[in-house]
Design a protein around this motif. Structure first.
Motif, PDB file in Angstrom:
ATOM      1  N   ALA B  40      11.924  10.124   8.248  1.00  0.00           N
ATOM      2  CA  ALA B  40      12.072  11.587   8.317  1.00  0.00           C
ATOM      3  C   ALA B  40      13.112  11.944   9.376  1.00  0.00           C
ATOM      4  O   ALA B  40      13.399  11.136  10.259  1.00  0.00           O
ATOM      5  CB  ALA B  40      10.720  12.198   8.671  1.00  0.00           C
ATOM      6  N   PRO B  41      13.680  13.150   9.311  1.00  0.00           N
ATOM      7  CA  PRO B  41      14.707  13.538  10.294  1.00  0.00           C
ATOM      8  C   PRO B  41      14.186  13.514  11.738  1.00  0.00           C
ATOM      9  O   PRO B  41      14.951  13.326  12.665  1.00  0.00           O
ATOM     10  CB  PRO B  41      15.083  14.970   9.883  1.00  0.00           C
ATOM     11  CG  PRO B  41      14.608  15.127   8.484  1.00  0.00           C
ATOM     12  CD  PRO B  41      13.459  14.190   8.287  1.00  0.00           C
ATOM     13  N   ASP B  42      12.880  13.681  11.912  1.00  0.00           N
ATOM     14  CA  ASP B  42      12.339  13.664  13.284  1.00  0.00           C
ATOM     15  C   ASP B  42      11.754  12.290  13.651  1.00  0.00           C
ATOM     16  O   ASP B  42      10.956  12.169  14.585  1.00  0.00           O
ATOM     17  CB  ASP B  42      11.270  14.752  13.444  1.00  0.00           C
ATOM     18  CG  ASP B  42      10.144  14.610  12.410  1.00  0.00           C
ATOM     19  OD1 ASP B  42      10.358  13.887  11.404  1.00  0.00           O
ATOM     20  OD2 ASP B  42       9.074  15.211  12.603  1.00  0.00           O
ATOM     21  N   PHE B  43      12.193  11.245  12.945  1.00  0.00           N
ATOM     22  CA  PHE B  43      11.709   9.885  13.195  1.00  0.00           C
ATOM     23  C   PHE B  43      12.027   9.441  14.627  1.00  0.00           C
ATOM     24  O   PHE B  43      13.110   9.705  15.146  1.00  0.00           O
ATOM     25  CB  PHE B  43      12.404   8.946  12.203  1.00  0.00           C
ATOM     26  CG  PHE B  43      12.137   7.482  12.420  1.00  0.00           C
ATOM     27  CD1 PHE B  43      10.859   6.956  12.297  1.00  0.00           C
ATOM     28  CD2 PHE B  43      13.186   6.607  12.739  1.00  0.00           C
ATOM     29  CE1 PHE B  43      10.625   5.590  12.480  1.00  0.00           C
ATOM     30  CE2 PHE B  43      12.958   5.247  12.918  1.00  0.00           C
ATOM     31  CZ  PHE B  43      11.676   4.742  12.787  1.00  0.00           C
ATOM     32  N   SER B  44      11.088   8.761  15.244  1.00  0.00           N
ATOM     33  CA  SER B  44      11.391   8.150  16.545  1.00  0.00           C
ATOM     34  C   SER B  44      11.043   6.666  16.493  1.00  0.00           C
ATOM     35  O   SER B  44      10.044   6.269  15.899  1.00  0.00           O
ATOM     36  CB  SER B  44      10.652   8.863  17.674  1.00  0.00           C
ATOM     37  OG  SER B  44       9.295   8.498  17.653  1.00  0.00           O
ATOM     38  N   TYR B  45      11.916   5.886  17.115  1.00  0.00           N
ATOM     39  CA  TYR B  45      11.825   4.426  17.069  1.00  0.00           C
ATOM     40  C   TYR B  45      11.774   3.897  18.496  1.00  0.00           C
ATOM     41  O   TYR B  45      12.585   4.297  19.336  1.00  0.00           O
ATOM     42  CB  TYR B  45      13.078   3.878  16.363  1.00  0.00           C
ATOM     43  CG  TYR B  45      13.160   2.370  16.293  1.00  0.00           C
ATOM     44  CD1 TYR B  45      12.538   1.678  15.262  1.00  0.00           C
ATOM     45  CD2 TYR B  45      13.870   1.652  17.249  1.00  0.00           C
ATOM     46  CE1 TYR B  45      12.613   0.282  15.196  1.00  0.00           C
ATOM     47  CE2 TYR B  45      13.952   0.262  17.180  1.00  0.00           C
ATOM     48  CZ  TYR B  45      13.324  -0.405  16.152  1.00  0.00           C
ATOM     49  OH  TYR B  45      13.402  -1.779  16.085  1.00  0.00           O
ATOM     50  N   ARG B  46      10.825   3.018  18.744  1.00  0.00           N
ATOM     51  CA  ARG B  46      10.705   2.443  20.091  1.00  0.00           C
ATOM     52  C   ARG B  46      10.380   0.963  19.996  1.00  0.00           C
ATOM     53  O   ARG B  46       9.659   0.538  19.094  1.00  0.00           O
ATOM     54  CB  ARG B  46       9.561   3.108  20.857  1.00  0.00           C
ATOM     55  CG  ARG B  46       9.884   4.508  21.359  1.00  0.00           C
ATOM     56  CD  ARG B  46       8.765   5.037  22.228  1.00  0.00           C
ATOM     57  NE  ARG B  46       7.488   5.017  21.526  1.00  0.00           N
ATOM     58  CZ  ARG B  46       6.315   4.817  22.107  1.00  0.00           C
ATOM     59  NH1 ARG B  46       6.239   4.593  23.401  1.00  0.00           N
ATOM     60  NH2 ARG B  46       5.205   4.832  21.411  1.00  0.00           N
ATOM     61  N   ILE B  47      10.903   0.204  20.941  1.00  0.00           N
ATOM     62  CA  ILE B  47      10.466  -1.178  21.128  1.00  0.00           C
ATOM     63  C   ILE B  47       9.790  -1.218  22.487  1.00  0.00           C
ATOM     64  O   ILE B  47      10.404  -0.870  23.504  1.00  0.00           O
ATOM     65  CB  ILE B  47      11.645  -2.171  21.082  1.00  0.00           C
ATOM     66  CG1 ILE B  47      12.383  -2.054  19.741  1.00  0.00           C
ATOM     67  CG2 ILE B  47      11.151  -3.603  21.296  1.00  0.00           C
ATOM     68  CD1 ILE B  47      13.625  -2.932  19.639  1.00  0.00           C
ATOM     69  N   THR B  48       8.532  -1.602  22.491  1.00  0.00           N
ATOM     70  CA  THR B  48       7.759  -1.575  23.739  1.00  0.00           C
ATOM     71  C   THR B  48       7.084  -2.921  23.965  1.00  0.00           C
ATOM     72  O   THR B  48       6.973  -3.752  23.051  1.00  0.00           O
ATOM     73  CB  THR B  48       6.662  -0.487  23.694  1.00  0.00           C
ATOM     74  OG1 THR B  48       5.770  -0.800  22.622  1.00  0.00           O
ATOM     75  CG2 THR B  48       7.247   0.895  23.475  1.00  0.00           C
ATOM     76  N   THR B  49       6.640  -3.119  25.176  1.00  0.00           N
ATOM     77  CA  THR B  49       5.858  -4.305  25.480  1.00  0.00           C
ATOM     78  C   THR B  49       5.120  -4.047  26.790  1.00  0.00           C
ATOM     79  O   THR B  49       5.236  -2.975  27.375  1.00  0.00           O
ATOM     80  CB  THR B  49       6.737  -5.575  25.565  1.00  0.00           C
ATOM     81  OG1 THR B  49       5.908  -6.725  25.714  1.00  0.00           O
ATOM     82  CG2 THR B  49       7.706  -5.512  26.734  1.00  0.00           C
ATOM     83  N   TYR B  50       4.342  -5.020  27.207  1.00  0.00           N
ATOM     84  CA  TYR B  50       3.646  -4.915  28.491  1.00  0.00           C
ATOM     85  C   TYR B  50       4.035  -6.122  29.329  1.00  0.00           C
ATOM     86  O   TYR B  50       4.004  -7.255  28.835  1.00  0.00           O
ATOM     87  CB  TYR B  50       2.127  -4.887  28.284  1.00  0.00           C
ATOM     88  CG  TYR B  50       1.384  -4.844  29.603  1.00  0.00           C
ATOM     89  CD1 TYR B  50       1.204  -3.636  30.275  1.00  0.00           C
ATOM     90  CD2 TYR B  50       0.911  -6.008  30.197  1.00  0.00           C
ATOM     91  CE1 TYR B  50       0.561  -3.595  31.504  1.00  0.00           C
ATOM     92  CE2 TYR B  50       0.269  -5.977  31.428  1.00  0.00           C
ATOM     93  CZ  TYR B  50       0.098  -4.764  32.076  1.00  0.00           C
ATOM     94  OH  TYR B  50      -0.527  -4.725  33.300  1.00  0.00           O
TER      95      TYR B  50
END
Ligand code: FES
Ligand SMILES: [Fe+2]
Lengths: 409, 169
Positions: B40-50
């Motif tokens: 979607a146009p408001d898509f958000s993408y993240r790569i995370t870790t701990y």
């Protein structure tokens, strides 16, 4: 080129200085470096914000020696050899934690060796040896046993420095004026860590330090070509060399918006102009790099002549709001995270050098000869490092084995 | 009793699963713009870790659609190795709420790198190495055109990525 390069001492100011590729690949030289450099000097170990509470600990291996840094009940940081005086087992095994958590074979608030349950307090004193009297009678008492304590200082932005050399001089003597360029940014107010990652690369550690000590390789980074090399002030950036092999690179104003999708840095550090950029390269293997909103600190752990672990830390100000910290994190990771635009390219660069100069390959000449009045594409930073290397190792970097074959052109 | 299965309409959960698998195929083929068309146009993408080293959660990459498009357009200007990433994904759980037109899914993935010029192509090309493992935490919005990703959090278990990557995972 053959005519210009003569067999002469390293960087005598006349020909094109070069080093012999074997300084990057020879096993014997690597062992000499561990003994004569890495076990002798001050090394950056961790940041104080990684162990904020009393009894927090952090472990690492410096020059093959397992180390633990513990914050005492008096809040002071101390470094110990993390090896049990009984039969040599590693004591604390996790990268970090709190001694307040008890272990299966030991009590809370102690460092316990899991093997035979010898226990030590946060000052390194042995506080329990199971069945000591029965086994040792009066020949050994816990009061006579302690973990080996190592020189440890907190300085230069709250980093914890350790030396394996118990006779090392004060850290201030080793660093000298090398941090003057960054003093305000680092020491006006406390910093805090927000990023940590590591990489193991099949290459020599000095090649990473070389990369951090020259900007000519900005040709490899589209991001830097657009935001820096094509901008005002880039070619005026100056290298300054300091005693003991350290050097610094002066600031310029980076134009981040010259790269599609990148934005000007809103946040900064005390005394640092917005979008400024300064570096301090420390002998033998650490770099402080402030770009606008984030401080990146690289530390290296050499694992062999053709293998190095590099740890990357990102830091901001302790007083940052969560939103401010998130902004610094984004700025940092766009270029410097494991998915950042620049770091991946830099690591590929030294990976290729590792292939070009692998152990046993024919000795070659590696040029260190750019001279541009100590400005940004001058290789003075690298040459300065190798003069210190020569002094400590007692070998010439361009002719490390004078008794045998020399490097071909 | 009639044991022949009747053709049934696909469930919403199946459609979500298919969308996740299709996204992987497009990413594997480096068809990044087609992958973005699933978002979607408001898509958000993240790569995370701990990080257990500094005992903090970390966000290693974060982009919206415009940021991802820019990053993809800039890829040819950047140096990289030419290994190919292949994702092996299993969708473990889908929670859909048709009434609200929303769904969430949790998938486990392993991402392999088949090397070309990563180190020394004469020796390494053709070798496949495990690059990283982790989970996809996805959120979807569902309308008459079907589900679209509105969020992907790539949570990594692997934290030593060595030379890293310029590509979305
Ligand atoms: S080796 Fe540590 S208690 Fe025995
Ligand atoms: Fe670089």
């Amino acid at each position: 080129m053959t005519m210009l390069i003569e067999r002469m001492s390293y960087d005598n100011g006349e020909a094109i200085p070069y080093v012999d590729s074997r300084i990057y690949s020879d096993r014997g030289i690597f062992e000499e470096e561990v003994e004569k450099i890495w076990k002798k000097v001050w090394l950056v170990a961790v940041h104080e914000s990684e162990l904020p509470e009393p009894l927090d600990f952090r472990t690492m291996t410096l020059a093959r020696e397992p180390i633990v840094i513990v914050r005492g009940s008096d809040s002071k940081l101390r470094a110990f050899l993390n090896v049990c005086p009984h039969r040599g087992n590693l004591i604390l095994r996790q990268p970090s934690g709190s001694l307040t958590v008890g272990e299966p074979s030991g009590n809370a608030n102690h460092m316990t060796c899991m093997f035979h349950a010898w226990q030590f307090d946060c000052f390194g004193r042995c506080v329990d040896i199971p069945r000591a009297k029965a086994g040792y009678q009066d020949r050994l008492r816990k009061e006579d046993i302690a973990l080996k304590q190592l020189p440890c200082e907190v300085a230069h932005g709250g980093f914890v420095w350790v030396s394996l050399n118990t006779k090392v001089g004060p850290l201030s003597e080793y660093i000298g004026p090398a941090f003057d360029i960054m003093r305000e940014e680092l020491d006006t107010e406390p910093l805090t860590i927000f990023h940590y990652h590591k990489a193991i690369i099949p290459s020599n550690y000095k090649l990473w330090h070389d990369t951090n000590s020259e900007f000519y390789h900005d040709y490899m980074h589209y991001f830097n070509r657009a935001t820096s090399m094509q901008q005002k002030g880039y070619f005026e950036r100056q290298y300054t060399a300091f005693p003991n092999g350290h050097c610094t690179v002066g600031s310029m104003e980076v134009k981040y918006d010259a790269y599609q999708g990148a934005q000007d840095r809103v946040l900064s550090f005390p005394g640092m102009p917005r979008n400024g950029w300064k570096m301090v390269d420390l002998f033998p293997g650490a770099t402080y790099n402030i770009r606008g909103s984030s401080l990146r600190v690289d530390t290296m752990t050499p694992l062999g002549p053709d293998r190095v672990m590099i740890e990357f830390r990102g830091l901001g100000l302790k007083r940052d709001t969560p939103d401010e910290q998130a902004q610094r994190v984004r700025d940092h990771n766009t270029i410097w995270g494991p998915f950042g635009r620049n770091l991946h390219e830099d690591l590929l660069g030294i990976t290729g050098q590792g292939v070009g100069m692998q152990p046993g390959s024919t000795p070659r000449r590696i040029l260190h000869g750019r001279r541009e009045n100590n400005t940004i594409h001058d290789e003075i930073g690298m040459r300065h490092f190798y003069k210190e290397w020569e002094r400590r190792i007692g070998r010439s970097p361009n002719d490390p084995f004078p008794e045998t074959q020399t490097a071909a052109e | 009793m009639n044991v022949v299965a009747k053709p049934e309409l696909k469930s919403l959960d199946d459609t979500i699963r298919e969308t996740i698998y299709r996204a992987c195929l497009l990413l594997d083929d480096e068809k990044f713009m087609e992958w973005l068309a699933l978002c979607a146009p408001d898509f958000s993408y993240r790569i995370t870790t701990y990080s257990p080293e500094i005992r903090r959660p970390m966000t290693w990459y974060e982009q919206d659609v415009a940021g991802l498009k820019g990053m993809i357009e800039m890829l040819p200007k950047h140096n990289t190795d030419h290994g190919r990433l292949t994702r092996h994904v299993t969708v473990y759980a889908v929670d859909s709420d048709p009434a609200r037109g929303e769904a969430k899914a949790t998938s486990s993935f392993a991402c392999y790198r088949t090397m070309l010029d990563g180190i020394n192509s004469h020796i390494d090309s053709g070798e496949t190495q495990l690059f990283l493992i982790g989970k996809y935490y996805d959120r979807f919005r569902i309308d008459e055109h079907g589900p679209h990703f509105i969020e992907r959090n790539v949570f990594l278990d692997t934290r030593r990525l060595d030379k890293g990557s310029h590509y979305p995972i």
